[in-house]
Design an enzyme around this catalytic site. Structure first.
Site, short mmCIF file in Angstrom:
data_model
loop_
_atom_site.label_atom_id
_atom_site.label_comp_id
_atom_site.label_asym_id
_atom_site.label_seq_id
_atom_site.Cartn_x
_atom_site.Cartn_y
_atom_site.Cartn_z
CB SER A 296 38.79 31.71 48.95
OG SER A 296 38.60 32.56 50.07
CE1 TYR B 271 35.02 34.12 46.00
CE2 TYR B 271 35.38 33.72 48.34
CZ TYR B 271 35.87 34.04 47.09
OH TYR B 271 37.22 34.28 46.93
N1 LIG Z 1 41.63 39.19 47.13
C1 LIG Z 1 41.39 38.34 48.12
O1 LIG Z 1 41.43 38.71 49.31
C2 LIG Z 1 41.08 36.90 47.82
C3 LIG Z 1 40.93 36.04 48.90
C4 LIG Z 1 40.65 34.71 48.67
C5 LIG Z 1 40.54 34.24 47.37
N2 LIG Z 1 40.70 35.09 46.32
C6 LIG Z 1 40.59 34.53 44.97
O2 LIG Z 1 41.68 34.95 44.18
C7 LIG Z 1 41.25 35.13 42.83
C8 LIG Z 1 41.55 36.54 42.37
O3 LIG Z 1 40.89 37.44 43.23
P1 LIG Z 1 41.06 39.03 43.14
O4 LIG Z 1 40.92 39.56 44.50
O5 LIG Z 1 42.26 39.35 42.33
O6 LIG Z 1 39.73 39.41 42.36
P2 LIG Z 1 39.43 40.65 41.40
O7 LIG Z 1 37.97 40.86 41.43
O8 LIG Z 1 40.34 41.78 41.68
O9 LIG Z 1 39.83 40.02 40.00
C9 LIG Z 1 39.09 38.96 39.49
C10 LIG Z 1 39.33 38.91 38.01
O10 LIG Z 1 38.48 37.90 37.45
C11 LIG Z 1 37.80 38.46 36.34
N3 LIG Z 1 36.54 37.78 36.10
C12 LIG Z 1 35.44 37.77 36.88
N4 LIG Z 1 34.47 37.04 36.28
C13 LIG Z 1 34.99 36.60 35.11
C14 LIG Z 1 34.50 35.81 34.06
N5 LIG Z 1 33.25 35.34 34.05
N6 LIG Z 1 35.32 35.54 33.01
C15 LIG Z 1 36.58 36.02 32.99
N7 LIG Z 1 37.10 36.78 33.95
C16 LIG Z 1 36.31 37.06 35.00
C17 LIG Z 1 37.61 39.92 36.71
O11 LIG Z 1 37.33 40.69 35.58
C18 LIG Z 1 38.98 40.22 37.32
O12 LIG Z 1 39.94 40.46 36.32
C19 LIG Z 1 39.77 34.78 42.82
O13 LIG Z 1 39.61 33.43 42.47
C20 LIG Z 1 39.34 35.02 44.24
O14 LIG Z 1 38.19 34.29 44.60
C21 LIG Z 1 40.97 36.41 46.52
#
Ligand SMILES: NC(=O)c1ccc[n+]([C@@H]2O[C@H](COP(=O)([O-])OP(=O)(O)OC[C@H]3O[C@@H](n4cnc5c(N)ncnc54)[C@H](O)[C@@H]3O)[C@@H](O)[C@H]2O)c1
Length: 283
Positions: free
Chosen positions: A141, A154
């Site tokens: 991230s 985080y």
């Molecule tokens: N959306 C953003 O703005 C953003 C920004 C920076 C980084 N990220 C990173 O991108 C990735 C995806 O983010 P997102 O926004 O799609 O998140 P989200 O919350 O929409 O999806 C996360 C997914 O991970 C799954 N998950 C959570 N804990 C779990 C576990 N213990 N075992 C298995 N699955 C698990 C959830 O069920 C979900 O399907 C993450 O690593 C997040 O940190 C996202």
């Protein structure tokens, strides 16, 4: 021919958000994909929508034995593993000042976001090293790099993911296993959509989204919110043979946010000087 034709990939946290977009783009590019996550209903529905080259496997990435079972499942279903995308993560409830945080979910944030990535990487890499190569893509991230307000656990866990990624790339290079990471910027998904709140009407949500958009537009070189597919395209490239000479890298997919704020101090200073001189009729 797609850039992932013939490849087998595992995407953790693949039932929604960025992970679901990664699964979708990987399939479009010719891969067979196992999507892993905890929500069986969503996972099964997505697998069905994406078709015969997709399987869903219920997995908690914080449980090492479940991650082992996930990789074994991918090998049994599709006969190999070429790409491991460690995408699953949680933000934790660290939304207040650190002094006020009760640290209640600190352990879980670290177990899912950091240990989960390490489990997935090691178990996948043991197989990939034996077959002579593979690609690991970890979701970090911009919060790993940019110190900022709230979400301190985080941020710390994601910073750990980035050093782990670079170090593991060094460790695994001799086996032909590449390890890279992606830093998404602000990508509206369930957990990160600033404009969403269950208590808002559609009109109120639209109004809040308009306020949020003005902030994106002011402070970001590319004037729009990100889309999960923007991140998925980078993941597909890093997993593909087109990235065969790239390892140990962290790529931001963030609309330019980490390139520097559009309204940084130098711009404010030069605008103020220009306006002052113009007021006096000077160049
Ligand atoms: N959306 C953003 O703005 C953003 C920004 C920076 C980084 N990220 C990173 O991108 C990735 C995806 O983010 P997102 O926004 O799609 O998140 P989200 O919350 O929409 O999806 C996360 C997914 O991970 C799954 N998950 C959570 N804990 C779990 C576990 N213990 N075992 C298995 N699955 C698990 C959830 O069920 C979900 O399907 C993450 O690593 C997040 O940190 C996202």
């Amino acid at each position: 021919m797609g850039q992932l034709e013939g490849k087998v990939a595992v995407v953790t946290g693949g039932t929604m958000g960025i992970g679901a977009a990664i699964a979708e783009v990987f399939v479009e590019e010719g891969a067979r994909v196992v999507i892993a996550g905890r929500n069986a209903e969503q996972g099964a529905a997505l697998a069905q929508r994406l078709g015969a080259s997709v399987r869903y496997r219920r997995t908690d990435v914080a449980q090492r034995d479940q991650v082992q079972a996930l990789i074994d499942f991918a090998l049994a279903e599709f006969g190999g593993l070429d790409a491991m995308v460690n995408n699953a993560a949680i933000t934790g409830a660290f939304h207040n000042r650190f002094l006020d945080d009760d640290m209640a979910d600190f352990d879980e944030v670290v177990r899912v976001n950091l240990a989960g990535v390490m489990y997935g990487s090691q178990i996948a890499a043991r197989y990939m090293a034996g077959q002579g190569g593979g690609a690991i893509v970890n979701l970090s991230s911009i919060a790993a790099e940019v110190p900022g307000f709230a979400l301190l656990a985080y941020r710390a866990a994601k910073a750990g993911v980035e050093n782990f990624t670079r170090s593991l790339a060094i460790d695994l290079g001799e086996y032909g296993v590449r390890v890279n990471a992606i830093q998404p910027g602000h990508i509206p998904t369930r957990n990160s959509d600033f404009g969403a709140h269950p208590g808002l009407t559609a009109a109120q949500s639209a109004e809040l989204n308009a306020i949020v958009d003005t902030i994106y537009n002011a402070d970001q070189p590319l004037k729009r919110r990100g889309d999960p597919r923007d991140v998925a395209y980078a993941a597909a490239f890093l997993a593909s043979d087109r990235a065969a000479y790239i390892t140990g890298q962290v790529i931001a997919v963030d609309g330019g946010v980490t390139a520097g704020s559009a309204f940084n101090q130098n711009k404010l200073l030069s605008d103020a000087r220009r306006d002052y001189l113009a007021k006096l009729g000077l160049e």
